[in-house]
Design a protein around this motif. Structure first.
Motif, PDB file in Angstrom:
ATOM      1  N   LEU A 236       0.812  -1.218   0.000  1.00  0.00           N
ATOM      2  CA  LEU A 236       0.000   0.000   0.000  1.00  0.00           C
ATOM      3  C   LEU A 236       0.844   1.265   0.000  1.00  0.00           C
ATOM      4  O   LEU A 236       0.341   2.346  -0.311  1.00  0.00           O
ATOM      5  N   LYS A 237       2.103   1.134   0.359  1.00  0.00           N
ATOM      6  CA  LYS A 237       2.945   2.313   0.528  1.00  0.00           C
ATOM      7  C   LYS A 237       2.916   3.254  -0.685  1.00  0.00           C
ATOM      8  O   LYS A 237       2.716   4.456  -0.534  1.00  0.00           O
ATOM      9  N   PRO A 238       3.063   2.728  -1.875  1.00  0.00           N
ATOM     10  CA  PRO A 238       3.069   3.635  -3.039  1.00  0.00           C
ATOM     11  C   PRO A 238       1.719   4.343  -3.222  1.00  0.00           C
ATOM     12  O   PRO A 238       1.636   5.334  -3.945  1.00  0.00           O
ATOM     13  N   TYR A 239       0.689   3.816  -2.580  1.00  0.00           N
ATOM     14  CA  TYR A 239      -0.642   4.396  -2.779  1.00  0.00           C
ATOM     15  C   TYR A 239      -1.108   5.206  -1.567  1.00  0.00           C
ATOM     16  O   TYR A 239      -2.293   5.419  -1.363  1.00  0.00           O
ATOM     17  N   GLY A 240      -0.141   5.602  -0.751  1.00  0.00           N
ATOM     18  CA  GLY A 240      -0.492   6.452   0.394  1.00  0.00           C
ATOM     19  C   GLY A 240      -1.150   5.692   1.528  1.00  0.00           C
ATOM     20  O   GLY A 240      -2.094   6.174   2.145  1.00  0.00           O
ATOM     21  N   GLY A 241      -0.621   4.495   1.823  1.00  0.00           N
ATOM     22  CA  GLY A 241      -1.181   3.713   2.932  1.00  0.00           C
ATOM     23  C   GLY A 241      -0.932   4.395   4.266  1.00  0.00           C
ATOM     24  O   GLY A 241       0.131   4.953   4.505  1.00  0.00           O
ATOM     25  N   TYR A 242      -1.944   4.365   5.111  1.00  0.00           N
ATOM     26  CA  TYR A 242      -1.800   4.974   6.438  1.00  0.00           C
ATOM     27  C   TYR A 242      -1.374   3.956   7.495  1.00  0.00           C
ATOM     28  O   TYR A 242      -1.440   4.214   8.682  1.00  0.00           O
ATOM     29  N   GLY A 243      -0.961   2.795   7.042  1.00  0.00           N
ATOM     30  CA  GLY A 243      -0.513   1.792   8.005  1.00  0.00           C
ATOM     31  C   GLY A 243      -1.608   0.793   8.308  1.00  0.00           C
ATOM     32  O   GLY A 243      -2.718   1.174   8.672  1.00  0.00           O
ATOM     33  N   ALA A 244      -1.286  -0.483   8.107  1.00  0.00           N
ATOM     34  CA  ALA A 244      -2.277  -1.527   8.373  1.00  0.00           C
ATOM     35  C   ALA A 244      -2.280  -1.851   9.857  1.00  0.00           C
ATOM     36  O   ALA A 244      -1.286  -1.654  10.537  1.00  0.00           O
ATOM     37  N   TYR A 245      -3.406  -2.313  10.339  1.00  0.00           N
ATOM     38  CA  TYR A 245      -3.471  -2.711  11.749  1.00  0.00           C
ATOM     39  C   TYR A 245      -4.377  -3.920  11.918  1.00  0.00           C
ATOM     40  O   TYR A 245      -5.244  -4.179  11.082  1.00  0.00           O
ATOM     41  N   ALA A 246      -4.109  -4.642  12.972  1.00  0.00           N
ATOM     42  CA  ALA A 246      -4.868  -5.876  13.222  1.00  0.00           C
ATOM     43  C   ALA A 246      -6.124  -5.554  14.023  1.00  0.00           C
ATOM     44  O   ALA A 246      -6.297  -4.445  14.510  1.00  0.00           O
ATOM     45  N   ARG A 247      -6.959  -6.577  14.163  1.00  0.00           N
ATOM     46  CA  ARG A 247      -8.236  -6.379  14.829  1.00  0.00           C
ATOM     47  C   ARG A 247      -8.066  -5.801  16.228  1.00  0.00           C
ATOM     48  O   ARG A 247      -8.828  -4.968  16.666  1.00  0.00           O
ATOM     49  N   GLU A 248      -7.017  -6.270  16.968  1.00  0.00           N
ATOM     50  CA  GLU A 248      -6.919  -5.778  18.340  1.00  0.00           C
ATOM     51  C   GLU A 248      -6.619  -4.293  18.413  1.00  0.00           C
ATOM     52  O   GLU A 248      -6.759  -3.695  19.475  1.00  0.00           O
TER      53      GLU A 248
END
Lengths: 787, 241
Positions: A236-248
């Motif tokens: 996602l980085k090239p597309y402006g990802g805000y950082g993935a996160y898990a359910r917790e």
């Protein structure tokens, strides 16, 4: 039934007042335990079912914009079971008859087929028809707050363009069990709404045709979440990802987990206090009973009853009281547990409730209570079992009294004889007196816990919204904007003062620890947004470097002077090295703060802002709202005061409920301890008091001797109760320290006063009963019975 | 009469029995070397002023207390060496007690007070039957507080005999009663001794009662000062004091 068992039943009936007081304490303990634990189990179970049935995702990420074909690559990450892309848009809303700003989140639903993940639960109306671009579904909380029904219309401002939508359905979502606007601290269903519309309609209104800006994943069993998050971030980085996160780390889920964890703490602390007090009361009462029954015990032994049989006889009495308490407690706990679960279900808007009272909960509650009761009475029972029959037949030797401190200090002439009797009596059994004092103190402590919640919340809000954030409203732009927008805002009539801010989603890293949060650039020496130091004093931010919320510094293990790595999750996603220059106190959330100019500089972006804090003329509010809403770049407007008010409104009922329960429970303990102490004193000293009556003392005078002792114990217990209360609250506060919020140890004087008042009232009520009994003391027979 | 005694089976055999109490800082010599045999079926009165050691001796015979030194045996069974468990068993199956202050359990009725003992006995009589023996068959369901002192003491006797004990030990059974009521109680004891053949030891400081005994033992200051066999044994109802 055996004769001895009849004896147990009849004696229990004779001491029913005392037994009832003890049973009430046990009932309180078992009820709270069963209630909290069953609610805990039910919430967990309901949440699990809800998540599973609606396929709540396990990994989430949002980004600026990516082409739809990226989805196929995400799907190929090993361990990913399902991936679903969505368009999520921040919007402003116009609701007829409601003039304040309302912001919302519009989430896309696939036009073809059902959503694969995060499925909605339909409450009323119907789902959106495929490819319709003018239909919307609302979250139930929001719809109810505004009494919106299927068939009503809603005006939505997407990227400055107004669009009228027809409400077709009212829904619940596992993703928004807890609904809080971004940057807000508590739910405000009137001013923040979550909504769903068809993918195509939303994409074209939000310039996302053939693209997405949000993704959810479910994982295969045994998938390594950490690795998947990293791979997703890379994609996602090239597309402006805000950082993935898990359910917790998903906001709604985290809040829910936190609440559930608190229930567990409650389920441990409160019952333990009650059961401890009950064990103490049983000990006191049984000791007295055994003392009055010395001869009966001796006679039973003379006729060949064994030590074990005598011990068992008294254990049966204890067990009867305890089992009665457990039975009523489990029944009430089951009932209240269901009620409490229903309250939670409504509060969190679960579509249904799986109320679950596990047999293990009942077994644990019963076992803990029985064990506590038996261990509390073990010594007394042993004493009874071991009593040698010849000794039991002899009268008790006169009780040993000693000259008290008063006499030893030579102060007797200042105290009347009855007063000295009181002091000597307390001094004769200091340990028992101490336990009574502790019992009453626990009662006061519990009541303080009930009010502590409210005190703490008020204080947190006060710090956050009166000392730190003091704007009337804040405006957030859809994209980072030039500082020139400031002038546009200043130009609106009625706007008195504007301060700008820049927020960046970031991942902070120190050594191996990371934390995802936001970094806020604030105007130096601002008046509307002030960063507070650890003593809650506004501080001037240094010209460079970052100030962290103290709790965040603790999470990261970083100290002022350390160099922090900041991975910005926006724009070109630069990785910055910035020194930590200070710590800030904050009870809600955790953030990093920098001066806005310093932040702009390290980002190399010129004078860019994300939004602004406004102070406005209250008269001009309506006009200002209207103007702001029409500004194309404005993504959201948050009005501070109305948000706080609505929060207090929703809180009031819950807080009232809890403090009522805590006061009731506290009063139960207070009455249980005071009444039993008084009854036993009466039984031990009835003869003595009757003798004094014969000698010409009045009812009032003998009551003074007996009740004076209780008054003295109660008066000592009240300040001790304050300490116990502070200790309990401090313990709870330490348990409720998370990155979401830290509960400060704040207790208002009213809380102390309330605890003292209820303890005094309970003591007076018990005293009144004893007073009445003293009036009926039978002088002749009291003198005849031999002790 | 001594001939009679010698032909009978010895129930209790005591030799050199002493008992020393520690009362605070003072040592009290309650018994100073008692030698005594008690025979099956006889009614013995232990006579002596208060403090003479009668109750102490009775308690030791009944397994409520143990001797400081000396020997006590019951049918050849050594009571001085018996542990708590053995004494409990001894009391349960062999001894019946009657006390000066009745010591009934106030929360149980007459019948239940007796039942409390028969329930743990080996071959008891029915509680109702025991109460009939003492003439209280009509007051089965009364609580102690609803009964006169004499009635309470007769329930205590019923309770003591209901297990069919071999020995009946009575500590001042008439001490708290007026003489008319006392005689009713003594008649009950006499009847038990005669009809059931229960060896009966009766403590009193009232010399008048001694006339109903087979044998009278005088205690003074912890020792036996005199012992005689009644040549004429009077019936309880003929007694007066």
């Amino acid at each position: 039934m055996r004769a001895l068992d009849k004896k147990v039943l009849r004696e229990l009936w004779q001491m029913r007042g005392q037994a009832l007081a003890i049973i009430a304490v046990i009932v309180s303990g078992v009820t709270t335990m069963v209630m909290f634990l069953s609610t805990y189990d039910s919430l967990i179970q309901t949440r699990e079912n809800y998540y599973a049935e609606n396929r709540f995702a396990e990994v989430f990420a949002s980004l600026k914009r990516a082409p739809e074909h990226l989805l196929a690559r995400i799907q190929l990450i090993p361990g990913v079971e399902r991936a679903e892309s969505r368009v999520v848009a921040a919007v402003n809303l116009d609701i007829e008859g409601f003039n304040e700003p309302v912001i919302g989140k519009l989430i896309s639903l696939p036009d073809a087929g059902d959503a694969r993940l995060n499925q909605l639960h339909l409450r009323r109306g119907r789902f959106i028809e495929p490819y319709r671009d003018d239909e919307v579904m609302l979250s139930e909380a929001f719809a109810n707050a505004h009494r919106l029904q299927p068939g009503d219309h809603l005006s939505v401002i997407i990227k400055g363009k107004r669009k009228t939508l027809t409400i077709v359905g009212i829904v619940l979502s596992p993703e928004y069990v807890y609904q809080i606007a971004p940057g807000a601290f508590f739910p405000d269903f009137k001013r923040y709404g979550v909504m769903w519309m068809g993918r195509n309609g939303l994409a074209s209104a939000y310039d996302m045709d053939g693209a997405f800006n949000d993704i959810s994943l479910t994982l295969g069993s045994g998938a390594a979440v950490g690795t998947i998050l990293d791979q997703l971030d890379d994609l996602l980085k090239p597309y402006g990802g805000y950082g993935a996160y898990a359910r917790e780390d998903q906001f709604s889920h985290r809040f829910l987990s936190e609440e559930v964890r608190q229930l567990r703490t409650m389920a441990t602390v409160f019952p333990l206090i009650f059961i401890g007090v009950a064990a103490f009361l049983l000990n006191v009462v049984l000791n007295r009973l055994i003392n009055t029954q010395r001869e009966q015990i001796a006679i039973l032994k003379a006729f060949g009853y064994s030590n074990a049989a005598i011990g068992l006889h008294f254990v049966k009495l204890v067990l009867l009281i305890v089992l009665l308490g457990i039975t009523i407690g489990v029944a009430l706990g089951g009932y209240w547990g269901r009620e409490l679960s229903l309250i939670y279900m409504e509060f969190y808007r679960f579509p249904y409730l799986h109320y679950l009272l596990r047999p293990s909960v009942v077994v644990v509650a019963a076992t803990v209570t029985v064990l506590a009761a038996i261990s509390g009475t073990l010594l007394a029972v042993r004493q009874a079992a071991r009593l040698s029959p010849a000794e039991g037949m002899r009268p008790n030797s006169p009780v040993v009294y000693r000259a008290s401190l008063i006499e030893r200090l030579g102060l007797q002439r200042f105290f009347s004889q009855p007063t000295r009797m009181i002091v000597r009596h307390i001094q004769r059994r200091p340990f028992k007196s101490l336990l009574s004092v502790i019992g009453i103190a626990l009662a006061g402590g519990i009541m303080m816990v009930g009010n502590f919640q409210e005190d703490a919340i008020r204080y947190m809000v006060e710090v956050q919204f009166s000392i730190s954030k003091r704007d009337d409203l804040s405006v957030r732009f859809t994209d980072p904007t030039s500082r020139r927008a400031l002038h546009e805002l200043q130009a609106i009539p009625g706007v008195q003062h504007v301060e700008v801010f820049r927020t960046l989603p970031v991942r902070l890293r120190f050594e191996h620890r990371t934390y995802r949060t936001a970094l806020e650039g604030v105007q130096p020496e601002g008046e509307l947004m002030r960063v507070l130091d650890t003593r809650l004093q506004p501080v001037a931010l240094p010209p460079q470097g970052v100030v962290l919320t103290d709790h965040l510094a603790k999470i990261l293990g970083v100290l002022p002077g350390d160099m922090l790595t900041i991975e910005v999750l926006e724009e070109s996603q630069p990785v910055l090295q910035v020194p930590v220059v200070g710590l800030s106190k904050q009870y809600l959330g955790v953030w990093g703060y920098m001066r806005i100019d310093a932040l702009n500089r390290v980002m190399g972006e010129g004078e860019v802002i994300s939004g602004a804090y406004l102070a406005v003329d209250p008269q001009a509010r309506g006009e200002i709202y209207a103007q702001l809403k029409e500004m194309p770049r404005v993504a959201g407007i948050v009005v501070r005061k109305s948000a706080i008010q609505s929060f207090y409104d929703t809180m009031a009922e819950t807080v009232l409920f809890f403090s009522f329960i805590a006061n009731l429970l506290g009063a139960t303990i207070a009455v249980g301890v005071v009444y039993n102490t008084a009854r036993i004193a009466l039984s031990e000293r009835g003869r003595e008091l009757a003798s004094l009556r014969v000698l010409g003392f009045t009812h009032g005078e003998i009551a003074y001797i007996l009740l004076g002792e209780l008054v003295l114990l109660t008066l000592v217990a009240i300040p001790l109760g304050f300490l116990v209360g502070e200790g309990l609250c401090a313990f709870l506060a330490s348990q409720f320290k998370t990155d979401l919020y830290r509960v400060p140890l704040v207790l208002e004087s009213q809380t102390y006063a309330n605890a003292a008042a209820v303890v005094l009232f309970s003591a007076c009520a018990s005293g009144a009963v004893i007073w009445h009994r003293l009036g009926r003391i039978d002088l002749v027979s009291a003198l005849k019975t031999r002790e | 009469m001594s001939e009679l005694a010698e032909n009978r089976e010895v129930v209790f055999h005591a030799s050199g029995v002493t008992k020393v109490y520690q009362m605070g800082e003072v040592q009290v010599h309650a018994l100073r070397g008692i030698d005594l045999d008690l025979y099956a079926g006889e009614l013995v009165v232990l006579l002596g002023p208060s403090g003479s050691g009668k109750s102490t001796l009775l308690n030791i015979l009944g397994g409520l207390d143990t001797a400081t030194s000396g020997h006590v045996s019951y049918h050849g069974r050594d009571l001085t060496r018996a542990g708590d468990r053995e004494l409990t068993e001894y009391r349960r199956y062999h001894v019946g007690f009657v006390f000066q202050f009745y010591n009934l359990i106030p929360s149980l009725t007459a019948r239940e007070n007796v039942a409390a003992v028969t329930e743990i006995a080996r071959r008891p009589m029915a509680p109702e039957r025991a109460l009939e023996v003492v003439g209280l068959g009509h007051r089965l369901d009364h609580f102690p507080s609803q009964l006169s002192g004499g009635e309470q003491q007769r329930i205590a006797i019923a309770r003591a005999i209901a297990k069919n004990p071999e020995v009946l030990l009575c500590d001042e059974p008439t001490g708290a009663l007026d003489s008319a009521t006392g005689i009713v109680v003594l008649e009950a004891l006499e009847r038990v001794n005669r009809e059931l053949g229960t060896t009966t030891v009766l403590i009193t400081h009232n010399a008048g009662i001694a006339e109903m005994a087979d044998r009278v033992i005088h205690l003074a200051d912890g020792s036996i000062s005199d012992m005689h066999v009644n040549t004429v044994k009077r019936a309880a109802r003929e007694l007066s004091w």
